[in-house]
Design a protein around this motif. Structure first.
Motif, short mmCIF file in Angstrom:
data_model
loop_
_atom_site.label_atom_id
_atom_site.label_comp_id
_atom_site.label_asym_id
_atom_site.label_seq_id
_atom_site.Cartn_x
_atom_site.Cartn_y
_atom_site.Cartn_z
N ALA A 78 -46.36 14.04 5.82
CA ALA A 78 -45.33 13.14 6.33
C ALA A 78 -45.97 11.80 6.66
O ALA A 78 -47.08 11.75 7.17
N PRO A 79 -45.28 10.72 6.36
CA PRO A 79 -45.84 9.42 6.67
C PRO A 79 -45.87 9.17 8.17
O PRO A 79 -44.98 9.60 8.90
N ILE A 80 -46.93 8.48 8.62
CA ILE A 80 -46.96 8.03 10.00
C ILE A 80 -46.13 6.75 10.07
O ILE A 80 -46.24 5.88 9.21
N GLY A 81 -45.29 6.66 11.06
CA GLY A 81 -44.43 5.48 11.15
C GLY A 81 -43.01 5.83 10.76
O GLY A 81 -42.64 7.01 10.68
N ARG A 82 -42.21 4.82 10.54
CA ARG A 82 -40.80 5.06 10.30
C ARG A 82 -40.55 5.58 8.89
O ARG A 82 -41.17 5.14 7.94
N LEU B 113 -41.36 11.22 12.34
CA LEU B 113 -41.48 12.67 12.34
C LEU B 113 -42.35 13.19 13.47
O LEU B 113 -41.97 14.14 14.16
N VAL B 114 -43.52 12.58 13.68
CA VAL B 114 -44.44 13.11 14.69
C VAL B 114 -43.83 12.92 16.07
O VAL B 114 -43.94 13.80 16.94
N LEU C 90 -43.10 15.42 19.37
CA LEU C 90 -43.54 15.18 20.75
C LEU C 90 -42.34 15.13 21.71
O LEU C 90 -42.42 15.61 22.85
N TYR C 91 -41.21 14.58 21.25
CA TYR C 91 -40.00 14.65 22.09
C TYR C 91 -39.58 16.10 22.30
O TYR C 91 -39.06 16.46 23.36
#
Lengths: 167, 115
Positions: A79-83, A28-29, A33-34
């Motif tokens: 939201a979880p960090i990571g996949r 998500l993060v 950034l994209y």
């Protein structure tokens, strides 16, 4: 192929690549950034297209405000960090409709404009755009200010259930 | 300058945005895809402003500025709705929202984690 064409192609490749990554990445993060990269490349395209004021407004409002708001929302919804494996729905209809819309519009434009060339006008300054804005577009400008006020009030009411649910 | 290059870039960005809106389950990612679509339209407006000689000069750039303001308003209200949804459901998956449920009863429900 002039220098402007090369710049347009390079910035466009960055914008489309980052845009595709926004809608396909699993994190998500990183999607946020994209999105910054994509919007920055579009701002560069505006600069090449001599729309100087629009480019800086894009950097200020989109990259500065909208993306920060979206990243706040990512964090506030924990939201979880990571996949995250559960971000997507089945992809085939979306790929059909999205790819059809994108490639269909691209084919339409390519057929309409072929490989014709135009001369770029002189760089548009904020002065000329502001003159035009306040000479020909004053009423829509004022209506937009009312709309911004309505959006502000609406956002406050939606985010306060004790106000919104009162009969 | 070849006008077809920015037009095609805008069309491809719009396609990516449509794909994202239809594909994503997370409401914040759906909002990001909507921003992509708005940017594609802005790019096409600015390109048209540069390449077409119109009666009113800079109409396309003025419209692009208006669309940017609309996008800012849209994302503000959209994020308020997303955060309210998260407060009610502890989840922002758009395909688990029941559109036929009465809003008053939903406010009284305890938090439920949807599958």
């Amino acid at each position: 192929m002039t220098g402007a064409d090369v710049l347009l192609l390079a910035l466009g490749a960055v914008a489309v690549g980052a845009g595709v990554l926004v809608v396909t990445t699993d994190q998500l993060v990183r999607a946020g950034l994209y999105l910054v990269v994509c919007l920055g490349a579009v701002a560069g395209l505006y600069l090449v297209l001599t729309a100087e004021l629009v480019a800086w407004v894009q950097v200020l409002i989109y990259v500065g405000a909208v993306v920060v708001l979206l990243l706040f929302a990512v964090m506030l919804t924990r939201a979880p960090i990571g996949r995250s494996p559960d971000l997507n729905r089945p992809g085939l209809p979306a790929a059909l409709i999205g790819g059809g819309a994108g490639l269909g519009l691209a084919a339409l434009f390519a057929d309409a404009f072929r490989w014709s060339a135009v001369d770029l006008p002189a760089p548009g300054t904020a002065e000329s755009l502001g003159t035009e804005l306040f000479r020909s577009w004053v009423l829509p400008f004022e209506v937009l200010s009312v709309l911004l006020l309505a959006a502000l009030v609406g956002a406050i009411i939606v985010s306060r259930p004790d106000i919104g649910s009162r009969p | 300058m070849r006008p077809v290059i920015p037009y095609v870039i805008g069309a491809l960005l719009f396609g990516a945005g449509v794909y994202g809106v239809l594909r994503r389950r997370n409401a914040v990612l759906v909002l990001m895809a909507v921003e992509l679509m708005l940017n594609a339209v802005n790019l096409i407006l600015v390109t048209a402003d540069t390449t077409v000689r119109a009666a009113l000069p800079h109409g396309g750039q003025v419209f692009a500025l208006f669309v940017i303001v609309l996008a800012a308003a849209e994302v503000g209200v959209g994020l308020a709705i997303v955060l309210q949804l998260y407060r009610l459901r502890a989840s922002v998956a758009v395909d688990t929202v029941r559109l036929d449920a009465a809003p008053a009863s939903e406010l009284d429900e305890p938090r439920v984690t949807t599958s």
